[in-house]
Motif scaffolding. Structure first.
Motif, PDB file in Angstrom:
ATOM      1  N   SER A 108       0.825  -1.511  -0.096  1.00 26.73           N
ATOM      2  CA  SER A 108      -0.098   0.021   0.105  1.00 26.73           C
ATOM      3  C   SER A 108       0.861   1.116  -0.286  1.00 26.73           C
ATOM      4  N   GLN A 109       1.218   1.349  -1.110  1.00 29.46           N
ATOM      5  CA  GLN A 109       1.922   2.280  -1.341  1.00 29.46           C
ATOM      6  C   GLN A 109       1.762   3.813  -0.415  1.00 29.46           C
ATOM      7  N   ALA A 110       0.302   3.993  -0.916  1.00 28.73           N
ATOM      8  CA  ALA A 110       0.050   4.951  -1.071  1.00 28.73           C
ATOM      9  C   ALA A 110       0.177   5.968   1.111  1.00 28.73           C
TER      10      ALA A 110
ATOM     11  N   LEU B 255      10.743  -1.073   1.181  1.00 26.89           N
ATOM     12  CA  LEU B 255      10.874  -2.526   0.464  1.00 26.89           C
ATOM     13  C   LEU B 255      10.294  -3.527   1.785  1.00 26.89           C
ATOM     14  N   ILE B 256      10.030  -2.912   2.430  1.00 20.09           N
ATOM     15  CA  ILE B 256       9.435  -3.710   3.628  1.00 20.09           C
ATOM     16  C   ILE B 256       8.276  -4.522   2.631  1.00 20.09           C
ATOM     17  N   GLY B 257       7.227  -3.665   2.886  1.00 21.86           N
ATOM     18  CA  GLY B 257       6.381  -3.484   3.591  1.00 21.86           C
ATOM     19  C   GLY B 257       5.693  -4.229   1.348  1.00 21.86           C
ATOM     20  N   ASN B 258       7.142  -4.292   0.503  1.00 25.79           N
ATOM     21  CA  ASN B 258       6.774  -4.124  -1.211  1.00 25.79           C
ATOM     22  C   ASN B 258       8.186  -5.226  -1.304  1.00 25.79           C
ATOM     23  N   PRO B 259       7.599  -6.887  -1.849  1.00 24.76           N
ATOM     24  CA  PRO B 259       8.907  -7.036  -1.988  1.00 24.76           C
ATOM     25  C   PRO B 259       9.605  -7.208  -3.526  1.00 24.76           C
ATOM     26  N   VAL B 260       8.521  -6.880  -4.018  1.00 26.16           N
ATOM     27  CA  VAL B 260       8.000  -6.323  -5.758  1.00 26.16           C
ATOM     28  C   VAL B 260       9.563  -5.278  -5.863  1.00 26.16           C
ATOM     29  N   TYR B 261       9.725  -4.094  -4.849  1.00 26.63           N
ATOM     30  CA  TYR B 261      10.938  -3.352  -4.849  1.00 26.63           C
ATOM     31  C   TYR B 261      11.617  -3.067  -4.370  1.00 26.63           C
ATOM     32  N   ALA B 262      11.676  -4.673  -3.529  1.00 25.37           N
ATOM     33  CA  ALA B 262      13.158  -4.739  -2.964  1.00 25.37           C
ATOM     34  C   ALA B 262      13.639  -5.600  -3.803  1.00 25.37           C
ATOM     35  N   PHE B 263      12.884  -6.718  -4.654  1.00 24.19           N
ATOM     36  CA  PHE B 263      13.689  -7.258  -5.395  1.00 24.19           C
ATOM     37  C   PHE B 263      14.404  -7.045  -7.046  1.00 24.19           C
TER      38      PHE B 263
ATOM     39  N   ASN C 239      11.806 -16.361   2.463  1.00 19.02           N
ATOM     40  CA  ASN C 239      10.948 -16.615   3.176  1.00 19.02           C
ATOM     41  C   ASN C 239       9.889 -15.743   3.345  1.00 19.02           C
ATOM     42  N   ILE C 240       9.001 -15.503   1.518  1.00 13.37           N
ATOM     43  CA  ILE C 240       8.394 -14.392   1.361  1.00 13.37           C
ATOM     44  C   ILE C 240       7.133 -15.137   0.360  1.00 13.37           C
ATOM     45  N   GLY C 241       6.378 -15.031   0.766  1.00 10.85           N
ATOM     46  CA  GLY C 241       4.602 -15.588   0.120  1.00 10.85           C
ATOM     47  C   GLY C 241       4.829 -14.948  -1.031  1.00 10.85           C
ATOM     48  N   LEU C 242       4.454 -15.918  -1.800  1.00  9.61           N
ATOM     49  CA  LEU C 242       5.268 -15.799  -3.870  1.00  9.61           C
ATOM     50  C   LEU C 242       4.020 -14.896  -4.415  1.00  9.61           C
ATOM     51  N   SER C 243       3.694 -14.079  -4.745  1.00 13.12           N
ATOM     52  CA  SER C 243       2.328 -13.952  -5.363  1.00 13.12           C
ATOM     53  C   SER C 243       2.644 -13.775  -6.770  1.00 13.12           C
ATOM     54  N   SER C 244       1.415 -14.210  -7.772  1.00 14.27           N
ATOM     55  CA  SER C 244       0.852 -14.289  -8.515  1.00 14.27           C
ATOM     56  C   SER C 244       1.232 -13.540  -9.962  1.00 14.27           C
ATOM     57  N   LEU C 245       2.634 -14.427 -11.535  1.00 14.39           N
ATOM     58  CA  LEU C 245       2.275 -13.522 -12.330  1.00 14.39           C
ATOM     59  C   LEU C 245       1.990 -12.421 -12.147  1.00 14.39           C
ATOM     60  N   PRO C 246       0.317 -12.027 -12.853  1.00 15.95           N
ATOM     61  CA  PRO C 246      -0.085 -10.880 -13.123  1.00 15.95           C
ATOM     62  C   PRO C 246       0.251  -9.818 -11.963  1.00 15.95           C
ATOM     63  N   LYS C 247      -0.586 -10.118 -10.154  1.00 14.46           N
ATOM     64  CA  LYS C 247       0.384  -9.429  -9.938  1.00 14.46           C
ATOM     65  C   LYS C 247       1.209  -8.693  -9.431  1.00 14.46           C
ATOM     66  N   PHE C 248       2.738  -9.391 -10.104  1.00 14.13           N
ATOM     67  CA  PHE C 248       4.001 -10.014 -10.411  1.00 14.13           C
ATOM     68  C   PHE C 248       4.320  -8.161 -11.145  1.00 14.13           C
ATOM     69  N   ARG C 249       3.543  -8.058 -12.357  1.00  8.13           N
ATOM     70  CA  ARG C 249       3.430  -7.205 -13.468  1.00  8.13           C
ATOM     71  C   ARG C 249       2.858  -5.800 -12.474  1.00  8.13           C
ATOM     72  N   THR C 250       1.636  -6.285 -11.956  1.00  8.07           N
ATOM     73  CA  THR C 250       1.600  -4.833 -11.894  1.00  8.07           C
ATOM     74  C   THR C 250       2.440  -4.038 -10.988  1.00  8.07           C
TER      75      THR C 250
ATOM     76  N   LEU D 188       5.306  -4.211 -10.404  1.00  3.56           N
ATOM     77  CA  LEU D 188       6.636  -3.986 -11.423  1.00  3.56           C
ATOM     78  C   LEU D 188       6.608  -2.940 -11.955  1.00  3.56           C
ATOM     79  N   ALA D 189       5.198  -2.276 -12.826  1.00  2.00           N
ATOM     80  CA  ALA D 189       4.705  -1.491 -14.127  1.00  2.00           C
ATOM     81  C   ALA D 189       4.841  -0.360 -12.650  1.00  2.00           C
ATOM     82  N   ARG D 190       4.249  -0.420 -11.456  1.00  2.00           N
ATOM     83  CA  ARG D 190       4.196   1.002 -10.568  1.00  2.00           C
ATOM     84  C   ARG D 190       5.927   1.105  -9.750  1.00  2.00           C
ATOM     85  N   PHE D 191       6.101   0.581 -10.035  1.00  2.00           N
ATOM     86  CA  PHE D 191       7.619   0.125  -9.341  1.00  2.00           C
ATOM     87  C   PHE D 191       8.098   1.365 -10.509  1.00  2.00           C
TER      88      PHE D 191
END
Length: 224
Positions: A41-43, A110-118, A160-171, A173-176
């Motif tokens: 929840s980046q907002a 970064l802690i709140g959004n693992p895609v950003y950390a990755f 040890n992070i719960g893996l999100s789906s590919l569509p969620k990852f794409r979303t 990633l676009a936000r990043f």
């Protein structure tokens, strides 16, 4: 809480009276030992100004009702400091933050959004990197008996992070891409139809991978 910090209206429920809507105007101040986590929840994260209190005072050195002592000895100085801050706030319309505060805010994001950390751990960014990388390649392959997991799949497994789906990852990633401005989203043109094809990103490359190792790779290479 999300409604309050976004200047939305909230419902007030006074006891034995009729509920009503109210729009809060005050700033929220949270005091806590651990920074609140707002997962993906980046907002909310972007609205936080983190003020660290890193200095630890041993119990034997603590002074009870220290605020009263400060008001007696430093009250005029504190008032002048507050007035100067209020004037600066009126001129700039933003809170002035320290480098330490910005570091903590970034770590919290970064802690709140693992895609950003990755992305920050795995890739380096520069406008000179023009070879496209697809979201599928970044997401990676799942672990099998023959191959280890790659990309974001491996990152989530290792941390040890719960893996999100590919569509969620794409979303995410676009936000990043939009928020960081580190890279640019493009679409490959289909040679047969001339239409825009799969999405990809330029302006980044994997850390530790020489440029020549990625030159000439196509979307099919990334997919495979």
């Amino acid at each position: 809480f999300m409604s309050m910090i976004s200047e939305g209206k909230i419902m007030i429920y006074p006891k034995f009276k009729t509920p009503y809507y109210y729009q809060p105007t005050a700033k929220d101040v949270l005091t806590c030992n651990d920074i609140p986590r707002f997962r993906e929840s980046q907002a909310a994260v972007n609205r936080f100004v983190i003020i660290p209190f890193d200095h630890f005072i041993p119990p034997a050195q603590r002074i009870e009702d220290y605020h009263e002592h400060l008001l007696k000895t430093e009250g005029s100085g504190i008032l002048n400091w507050a007035l100067a801050g209020a004037k600066l706030m009126q001129e700039t319309h933003v809170f002035t933050t320290s480098e330490r505060s910005e570091e903590l805010a970034h770590e919290n994001k970064l802690i709140g959004n693992p895609v950003y950390a990755f992305m920050e751990e795995t890739y380096e960014f520069s406008l000179s990197y023009t070879d496209p990388i697809s979201p599928d390649f970044m997401f990676g392959n799942k672990e099998t008996r023959e191959k280890d997991a790659t990309g974001y799949r491996e990152f989530c497994s290792r941390n040890n992070i719960g893996l999100s789906s590919l569509p969620k990852f794409r979303t995410e990633l676009a936000r990043f891409c939009r928020e960081s401005k580190f890279m640019e989203q493009i679409r490959e043109k289909d040679d047969a139809t001339g239409n825009k094809g799969k999405r990809a990103y330029v302006g980044l490359r994997q850390k530790g991978v020489p440029v020549y190792d990625m030159v000439g790779q196509t979307f099919d290479d990334f997919k495979n």
